[in-house]
Design a protein around this motif. Sequence first.
Motif: not given
Length: 234
Positions: A183-186, A105-110, A46-47, A149-150
């Motif tokens: 997004s900060d690679n953590t 699974i809820v994921y962030d496509p960015t 799920v986005t 997923a992303p």
Amino acid sequence: MKKLLYILLISLTGFLSSCEDESSYDDSKVTYYVNFDMKGEQTTLVTVGSSYTDEGVVATEGETDITSSVVKTGTVDPTKVGVYYISYSATNVDGYSSSVTRTVIVYDPTITTDISGTYKVASGSYRYWLSSGAKVSFSGYDVALTYVAPGIFEASDYFGGYYDKRAGYGSTYAMKGFLKLNSDNTLEALSGTVAGWGDSFKSFDNAKYDPASGSVYWEVAYAGSMVFYITLTK
């Protein structure tokens, strides 16, 4: 003599009749366990920011539809990246329970960085015993990060193969789980389970992906008595 023969015939007739009655008596019973037919995918993506509607299951006991008696537990927050579980359970007429679980699974496509692959536990990894300060160094074992997923990956073992391979306990003593890459690679652990012991980590700290070296690092506190310091390299 005739009287004795007559008594024997009566006894034999009664015995045969008794055997016939026993052989024709059937007290067997078939138990039908609940069977679930899951609608949609067992693992659903799920986005984040979208909506989620659970499709449910169809439950049968033998040829009887008992979907109305299914108990559903668990919720999904589509506004928050994470791993969610929806469980469906039902009990048959004989009191036996069955269940099935859907993973959402809820994921962030960015998040476009892909850290999937097979890594090696690098030199310098170790298990630290809190009470004594003892360190057990280990390295060389494979750990897989699988793309789901992303920004979402499944880790084959947060322990870095310590119990599964080094101790030789087998794969049920690996701690498998889902990871979230930010997004900060953590990195954040969204889940983690040791099937053999039925437990999870106490904390998952200081985890990160280093794009320059391609390495992955995490610290996993376990059982209130130890911490695993794991560095992975390709």
